[in-house]
Design an enzyme around this catalytic site. Sequence first.
Site, PDB file in Angstrom:
ATOM      1  N   GLN A  71       0.806  -1.212   0.000  1.00  0.00           N
ATOM      2  CA  GLN A  71       0.000   0.000   0.000  1.00  0.00           C
ATOM      3  C   GLN A  71       0.845   1.272   0.000  1.00  0.00           C
ATOM      4  O   GLN A  71       2.050   1.239   0.248  1.00  0.00           O
ATOM      5  CB  GLN A  71      -0.932   0.011   1.215  1.00  0.00           C
ATOM      6  CG  GLN A  71      -2.013  -1.057   1.164  1.00  0.00           C
ATOM      7  CD  GLN A  71      -3.017  -0.910   2.293  1.00  0.00           C
ATOM      8  OE1 GLN A  71      -2.955  -1.630   3.270  1.00  0.00           O
ATOM      9  NE2 GLN A  71      -3.945   0.015   2.150  1.00  0.00           N
ATOM     10  N   HIS A  72       0.175   2.377  -0.309  1.00  0.00           N
ATOM     11  CA  HIS A  72       0.659   3.751  -0.134  1.00  0.00           C
ATOM     12  C   HIS A  72       1.696   4.225  -1.149  1.00  0.00           C
ATOM     13  O   HIS A  72       1.860   5.431  -1.311  1.00  0.00           O
ATOM     14  CB  HIS A  72       1.267   3.963   1.257  1.00  0.00           C
ATOM     15  CG  HIS A  72       0.431   3.496   2.387  1.00  0.00           C
ATOM     16  ND1 HIS A  72      -0.877   3.905   2.571  1.00  0.00           N
ATOM     17  CD2 HIS A  72       0.703   2.657   3.413  1.00  0.00           C
ATOM     18  CE1 HIS A  72      -1.356   3.339   3.651  1.00  0.00           C
ATOM     19  NE2 HIS A  72      -0.431   2.574   4.188  1.00  0.00           N
ATOM     20  N   ASP A 226      -2.484  -4.941   0.221  1.00  0.00           N
ATOM     21  CA  ASP A 226      -2.018  -6.237   0.719  1.00  0.00           C
ATOM     22  C   ASP A 226      -2.751  -6.703   1.974  1.00  0.00           C
ATOM     23  O   ASP A 226      -3.094  -7.886   2.102  1.00  0.00           O
ATOM     24  CB  ASP A 226      -0.505  -6.230   0.949  1.00  0.00           C
ATOM     25  CG  ASP A 226      -0.009  -5.049   1.771  1.00  0.00           C
ATOM     26  OD1 ASP A 226      -0.834  -4.250   2.261  1.00  0.00           O
ATOM     27  OD2 ASP A 226       1.227  -4.925   1.917  1.00  0.00           O
TER      28      ASP A 226
END
EC number: 2.7.1.17
Length: 470
Positions: A71-72, A226
Amino acid sequence: MSLVAGIDSSTQSCKVLVCDADTGAVVRSASAPHPGGTEVDPAAWWEALQSAIADVGGLDDVDAISVGGQQHGMVCLDADGEVVRKALLWNDTRSADAAVDLINELGGAAKWAQETGVVPVASITATKLRWLADNEPGNADRTAAVCLPHDWLTWKLSGSTDIADLITDRSDASGTGYYSGADDSYQEDLLLLATRGRLPRVPRVLSPHESVLRHRGAALGPGAGDNAAAALGLGAASGDCVMSLGTSGVISAVGETASHDPDGIVAGFADATGRQLPLVCTLNGAPVLAAVAAMLDVDLSRFSELALSAPPGAEGLIWVPYFDGERSPNLPEARGALQGVSTTNLSPANVARAAVEGLLASMAYCLDKIAEQGVAVDRVLMVGGAARSAAVRQIAPAVLGRAVEVPTPGEYVALGAAKQAAWVLAGGDAPPAWQLEGSETYTGEPTPDVLDRYTAASALTLGQRKVMLV
């Protein structure tokens, strides 16, 4: 038999599972490594994916594919779909100051929590976009679209070069800082704030089992972050908490109500099924154990034996596991500390035990923060690389003060992505009810004194850090 493929593009590697769409049974699998670092050319992810696809025997026989990913991360594309600069990953902390600025500019952490469920920290995409705007304005000007790692890989699999075709899902979008998982909508004003007035295109958010793109005839699912993919792979339902001990440490709990933590510890993420997934993430997970094992000059198996040979509490030795800074609590510049050392307790066994207890105590802190948001936790499922350690499995119930269920080790992010792909094929209101192979439940006598000493030691570490900065 219909086949589906699930892809896990994590920080460390790319894994591909080909599964039976009806049962979830893994038919074949493969993986390929990713380069290290906190700044990576996305082309390396694509190369690893192609290698894993080749090693798995290709995907020409699958009917649907979904991608789960870290992520991110900030992936910037120009108007022609070319990557503008290397992607900044979730564990890149250079945007820590940008996070503070964004919090202040909107009017405080509580305002961010109310708007998006997420208070800016260095890991989220919005702060990385602010860092880009302030430090690389030319690249910020060239950025016509911004997406996340799994978005970019799904788009690449489709063969499209048109940034208008970028897609994502609500679970990954909810970790950007400019999307509300509670309202299921982008917050354009926050994106403008992060980019200092620029408005790059963002991926279209699909419903949990929607498909609008294809890869050589196979339907492409929306994918997932995830943690949401892992929860889906585990079959986590409301009241279930997933504790993942991988590169980072993560506590997430499936629920029906969005969280809005003004302290910013609990991120109000969405899950991959239409529910909520309040989550607390640390920067330090399994690598803490690997680092201490290397310092002791033992392998992980021997490290586990050493930890189990020491008494609970490690005779007063405490590891504060902020080895690479920390996110929960938000201390990006902090470092780890070994405390409580005496001439009688400094032994390899106690050092190993303290490392395990310190890591698990940081997870207990995260679990308490989830509970403070009114999220019921009825069951704890522990997964990730560190869950393979006998010491972690046996010590966890004592530190957490509750039973811990450890499913059979598996690639649950990739499995969750495969389950989503099967859901795309089957349709309906709920994902397929795949059965896991099994799990083992661990219990133990609670050791609240370990948590008490850890809390005191972490506070001391924070105090020392503040003194150093004065």
